[in-house]
Motif scaffolding. Structure first.
Motif, PDB file in Angstrom:
ATOM      1  N   ARG A 144       0.874  -1.184   0.000  1.00  0.00           N
ATOM      2  CA  ARG A 144       0.000   0.000   0.000  1.00  0.00           C
ATOM      3  C   ARG A 144       0.897   1.214   0.000  1.00  0.00           C
ATOM      4  N   ASP A 145       0.872   2.024  -1.029  1.00  0.00           N
ATOM      5  CA  ASP A 145       1.774   3.171  -1.165  1.00  0.00           C
ATOM      6  C   ASP A 145       1.664   4.116   0.015  1.00  0.00           C
ATOM      7  N   GLY A 146       2.639   4.047   0.917  1.00  0.00           N
ATOM      8  CA  GLY A 146       2.718   4.985   2.022  1.00  0.00           C
ATOM      9  C   GLY A 146       1.753   4.751   3.165  1.00  0.00           C
ATOM     10  N   ALA A 147       0.824   3.826   3.044  1.00  0.00           N
ATOM     11  CA  ALA A 147      -0.143   3.594   4.123  1.00  0.00           C
ATOM     12  C   ALA A 147       0.471   2.670   5.163  1.00  0.00           C
ATOM     13  N   ALA A 148       0.583   3.161   6.377  1.00  0.00           N
ATOM     14  CA  ALA A 148       1.191   2.396   7.452  1.00  0.00           C
ATOM     15  C   ALA A 148       0.194   1.479   8.148  1.00  0.00           C
ATOM     16  N   ALA A 149      -1.101   1.748   7.987  1.00  0.00           N
ATOM     17  CA  ALA A 149      -2.078   0.984   8.750  1.00  0.00           C
ATOM     18  C   ALA A 149      -3.289   0.622   7.910  1.00  0.00           C
ATOM     19  N   ASP A 150      -3.846  -0.530   8.213  1.00  0.00           N
ATOM     20  CA  ASP A 150      -5.111  -0.998   7.660  1.00  0.00           C
ATOM     21  C   ASP A 150      -5.800  -1.687   8.827  1.00  0.00           C
ATOM     22  N   ARG A 151      -6.768  -1.008   9.431  1.00  0.00           N
ATOM     23  CA  ARG A 151      -7.400  -1.542  10.646  1.00  0.00           C
ATOM     24  C   ARG A 151      -8.341  -2.710  10.384  1.00  0.00           C
ATOM     25  N   ASN A 152      -8.603  -3.009   9.105  1.00  0.00           N
ATOM     26  CA  ASN A 152      -9.458  -4.146   8.763  1.00  0.00           C
ATOM     27  C   ASN A 152      -8.778  -4.983   7.683  1.00  0.00           C
ATOM     28  N   PRO A 153      -7.661  -5.651   8.010  1.00  0.00           N
ATOM     29  CA  PRO A 153      -6.934  -6.407   6.988  1.00  0.00           C
ATOM     30  C   PRO A 153      -7.660  -7.667   6.512  1.00  0.00           C
ATOM     31  N   ALA A 154      -8.686  -8.086   7.210  1.00  0.00           N
ATOM     32  CA  ALA A 154      -9.400  -9.305   6.810  1.00  0.00           C
ATOM     33  C   ALA A 154     -10.081  -9.178   5.452  1.00  0.00           C
ATOM     34  N   ASN A 155     -10.454  -7.958   5.043  1.00  0.00           N
ATOM     35  CA  ASN A 155     -11.165  -7.811   3.775  1.00  0.00           C
ATOM     36  C   ASN A 155     -10.244  -7.667   2.567  1.00  0.00           C
ATOM     37  N   ASP A 156      -8.925  -7.733   2.783  1.00  0.00           N
ATOM     38  CA  ASP A 156      -8.023  -7.733   1.637  1.00  0.00           C
ATOM     39  C   ASP A 156      -7.151  -8.976   1.621  1.00  0.00           C
ATOM     40  N   ARG A 157      -7.573 -10.015   2.321  1.00  0.00           N
ATOM     41  CA  ARG A 157      -6.882 -11.307   2.330  1.00  0.00           C
ATOM     42  C   ARG A 157      -7.929 -12.406   2.202  1.00  0.00           C
ATOM     43  N   HIS A 158      -7.824 -13.157   1.121  1.00  0.00           N
ATOM     44  CA  HIS A 158      -8.792 -14.234   0.894  1.00  0.00           C
ATOM     45  C   HIS A 158      -8.066 -15.482   0.418  1.00  0.00           C
ATOM     46  N   ARG A 159      -8.623 -16.624   0.769  1.00  0.00           N
ATOM     47  CA  ARG A 159      -8.151 -17.918   0.269  1.00  0.00           C
ATOM     48  C   ARG A 159      -9.392 -18.637  -0.252  1.00  0.00           C
ATOM     49  N   VAL A 160      -9.378 -18.939  -1.560  1.00  0.00           N
ATOM     50  CA  VAL A 160     -10.565 -19.485  -2.209  1.00  0.00           C
ATOM     51  C   VAL A 160     -10.244 -20.849  -2.809  1.00  0.00           C
ATOM     52  N   LEU A 161     -10.994 -21.863  -2.425  1.00  0.00           N
ATOM     53  CA  LEU A 161     -10.906 -23.184  -3.051  1.00  0.00           C
ATOM     54  C   LEU A 161     -11.849 -23.179  -4.242  1.00  0.00           C
ATOM     55  N   VAL A 162     -11.318 -23.497  -5.427  1.00  0.00           N
ATOM     56  CA  VAL A 162     -12.085 -23.451  -6.668  1.00  0.00           C
ATOM     57  C   VAL A 162     -12.110 -24.832  -7.288  1.00  0.00           C
ATOM     58  N   LEU A 163     -13.298 -25.367  -7.495  1.00  0.00           N
ATOM     59  CA  LEU A 163     -13.453 -26.661  -8.161  1.00  0.00           C
ATOM     60  C   LEU A 163     -13.612 -26.447  -9.670  1.00  0.00           C
ATOM     61  N   ALA A 164     -13.201 -27.438 -10.449  1.00  0.00           N
ATOM     62  CA  ALA A 164     -13.221 -27.337 -11.913  1.00  0.00           C
ATOM     63  C   ALA A 164     -14.631 -27.578 -12.461  1.00  0.00           C
TER      64      ALA A 164
END
Length: 171
Positions: A144-164
């Motif tokens: 994040r350019d110059g941003a030292a903090a993100d008080r809600n990091p859960a909404n920018d980290r995802h792990r998705v299982l995708v079936l074919a």
């Protein structure tokens, strides 16, 4: 060539990470000898969020991603990282804002994201190296350019299982 591009992106991320701090600024780099205080920059906070969907079918992966900044500070740039559990086929073109970091990782610039409304969109259509029945995609903010903090990091980290199945798996 892919490894060279990955090194270039990594170097630009590392070099760019310090760009938001200058002499006299308040931050970890600006100690008392630089005229600053030890701590984080005041007022530089950005809440990034990534949402979208991923589909897998016949050895193809489709990713549609929207990046948003919920503020309070504007961002001139951010980098989102998409890591796949399966290798992608070589020789694939990416949008101009993206680079291959490895055969399993794509890193993309979001562009400018204004506070409380900045939106960046990304669409990828990739071929896998094989024909997996499933794969996992990890979506994270790498920088994040110059941003030292993100008080809600859960909404920018995802792990998705995708079936074919060709179905869109929403995150």
């Amino acid at each position: 060539m892919k490894s060279v591009l990955g090194v270039v992106l990594a170097a630009s991320v590392v070099m760019g990470a310090g760009a938001g701090t200058s002499a006299g600024a308040v931050g970890p780099e600006a100690g008392p000898e630089a005229g600053g205080e030890v701590g984080f920059e005041v007022g530089v906070e950005a809440d990034l969020a990534h949402h979208g969907h991923v589909s897998l079918w016949d050895g193809r992966v489709g990713v549609w991603l929207v990046s948003e900044n919920h503020g309070p500070s504007d961002l001139s740039q951010a980098t989102v990282r998409l890591a796949f559990s399966e290798p992608m086929a070589g020789g694939q073109e990416l949008p101009t804002a993206c680079l291959w970091s490895s055969d399993r990782v794509v890193s993309c610039r979001t562009g400018e994201l204004r506070a409380a409304g900045g939106v960046g969109e990304l669409a990828l259509d990739l071929r896998t190296a094989g024909l997996p029945d499933e794969l996992t995609v990890e979506i994270t903010t790498a920088w994040r350019d110059g941003a030292a903090a993100d008080r809600n990091p859960a909404n920018d980290r995802h792990r998705v299982l995708v079936l074919a199945t060709g179905d869109p798996y929403v995150f």
